[in-house]
Design a protein around this motif. Structure first.
Motif, PDB file in Angstrom:
ATOM      1  N   PHE A 118      42.803  75.219  67.145  1.00  0.00           N
ATOM      2  CA  PHE A 118      41.928  74.888  66.021  1.00  0.00           C
ATOM      3  C   PHE A 118      41.986  75.993  64.970  1.00  0.00           C
ATOM      4  N   TYR A 119      41.917  77.225  65.411  1.00  0.00           N
ATOM      5  CA  TYR A 119      41.941  78.374  64.501  1.00  0.00           C
ATOM      6  C   TYR A 119      43.255  78.433  63.721  1.00  0.00           C
ATOM      7  N   LYS A 120      44.329  78.093  64.392  1.00  0.00           N
ATOM      8  CA  LYS A 120      45.651  78.111  63.759  1.00  0.00           C
ATOM      9  C   LYS A 120      45.754  77.058  62.650  1.00  0.00           C
ATOM     10  N   ALA A 127      36.146  81.187  64.526  1.00  0.00           N
ATOM     11  CA  ALA A 127      35.902  79.872  65.133  1.00  0.00           C
ATOM     12  C   ALA A 127      35.335  80.113  66.525  1.00  0.00           C
ATOM     13  N   PHE A 128      34.528  79.172  67.003  1.00  0.00           N
ATOM     14  CA  PHE A 128      33.913  79.367  68.319  1.00  0.00           C
ATOM     15  C   PHE A 128      33.635  78.036  69.007  1.00  0.00           C
ATOM     16  N   LYS A 182      33.642  82.573  56.502  1.00  0.00           N
ATOM     17  CA  LYS A 182      33.767  81.157  56.876  1.00  0.00           C
ATOM     18  C   LYS A 182      33.810  81.046  58.400  1.00  0.00           C
ATOM     19  N   ILE A 183      32.774  80.444  58.949  1.00  0.00           N
ATOM     20  CA  ILE A 183      32.663  80.279  60.398  1.00  0.00           C
ATOM     21  C   ILE A 183      32.641  78.792  60.721  1.00  0.00           C
ATOM     22  N   ILE A 184      33.500  78.376  61.650  1.00  0.00           N
ATOM     23  CA  ILE A 184      33.586  76.951  61.991  1.00  0.00           C
ATOM     24  C   ILE A 184      33.490  76.760  63.503  1.00  0.00           C
ATOM     25  N   PRO A 185      32.545  75.924  63.960  1.00  0.00           N
ATOM     26  CA  PRO A 185      32.517  75.582  65.389  1.00  0.00           C
ATOM     27  C   PRO A 185      33.613  74.570  65.709  1.00  0.00           C
ATOM     28  N   VAL A 186      34.208  74.711  66.853  1.00  0.00           N
ATOM     29  CA  VAL A 186      35.293  73.814  67.265  1.00  0.00           C
ATOM     30  C   VAL A 186      34.701  72.529  67.839  1.00  0.00           C
ATOM     31  N   PRO A 187      35.099  71.368  67.324  1.00  0.00           N
ATOM     32  CA  PRO A 187      34.585  70.105  67.872  1.00  0.00           C
ATOM     33  C   PRO A 187      34.904  69.971  69.364  1.00  0.00           C
TER      34      PRO A 187
END
Length: 230
Positions: A118-120, A127-128, A182-187
């Motif tokens: 996801f991060y890639k 990302a977390f 920018k912080i994004i949670p992984v679905p």
């Protein structure tokens, strides 16, 4: 050496205030830290795994454990975990750091690999998928995943973070400054969007995990599906 090197750093110490020496406490046949390391080693996306601990004599035990499990060891500052991470990341030439807590016995290699993928594919600073986040309205099991960020971001945080809390917890500065990063949670799949705490902070958590292992007949290689009983 793979370009864009992914290094998992597992932060561990024996001096936990809430449950001292928890990392070497047994969950049946294996110690807590061994659960974490052996399950992390199943990842297909990691280039290196490092146990990052302190320079205190009590934490020399992690050197023995790292040698036994064939992972790297790094000794740094006990309280300033942020500096410990930065020094470990520099030593092992990490491009991306996957931060894993040593109190998550059921860490999932699938969650780790999904996090890296996801991060890639998504431009973000962090990302977390390791815990829920009410402010982001993100639901997931607490204790299966991890966090990922670049060495570049870690260097920026190391210059900006000043409070003892941020120095001890590595990524809290990022979460508290979401307007700057920018912080994004992984679905995650719906079956993992449940309230379930699988990390170990106190003795009651350890007892709960031991009971869960016994009741669900979980072993160190069990899948995340079996662990959440789905």
């Amino acid at each position: 050496m793979r370009k864009n090197k992914n290094v998992a750093i597992i932060q561990a110490r024996q001096g936990s205030t809430r449950l001292p020496k928890k990392c070497t406490m047994k969950i049946f046949k294996h110690s807590l830290i061994e659960w974490v390391v052996r399950r992390t080693k199943k990842s297909k996306k990691l280039d290196e795994i490092v146990i990052a601990t302190s320079k205190k004599n009590a934490d020399k035990v992690f050197g023995v454990i790292a040698k036994k499990l064939k992972v790297k060891i790094f000794y740094g500052d006990e309280q300033n975990v942020l500096s410990r991470f930065l020094e470990a990341a520099n030593k092992f030439k990490a491009d991306n750091i996957i931060r894993i807590c040593a109190d998550n016995p059921f860490i999932s290699s699938n969650f780790v690999d999904n996090l890296i993928d996801f991060y890639k594919k998504n431009k973000c600073d962090l990302a977390f998928n390791h815990r829920p986040d009410k402010k982001m309205k993100y639901k997931c099991v607490d204790g299966l995943g991890a966090e990922i960020f670049s060495l570049k971001i870690l260097k920026i945080v190391s210059k900006l973070a000043k409070s003892n809390y941020d120095l001890e917890h590595v990524t809290t500065f990022l979460y508290r400054n979401k307007n700057r990063f920018k912080i994004i949670p992984v679905p995650v799949e719906r079956k993992y969007q449940i309230t379930k705490k699988l990390d170990i902070d106190r003795e009651k958590d350890l007892k709960k995990i031991i009971d869960l292992v016994k009741i669900n007949k979980i072993n160190i290689n069990s899948s995340e599906n079996k662990i959440i009983n789905k």
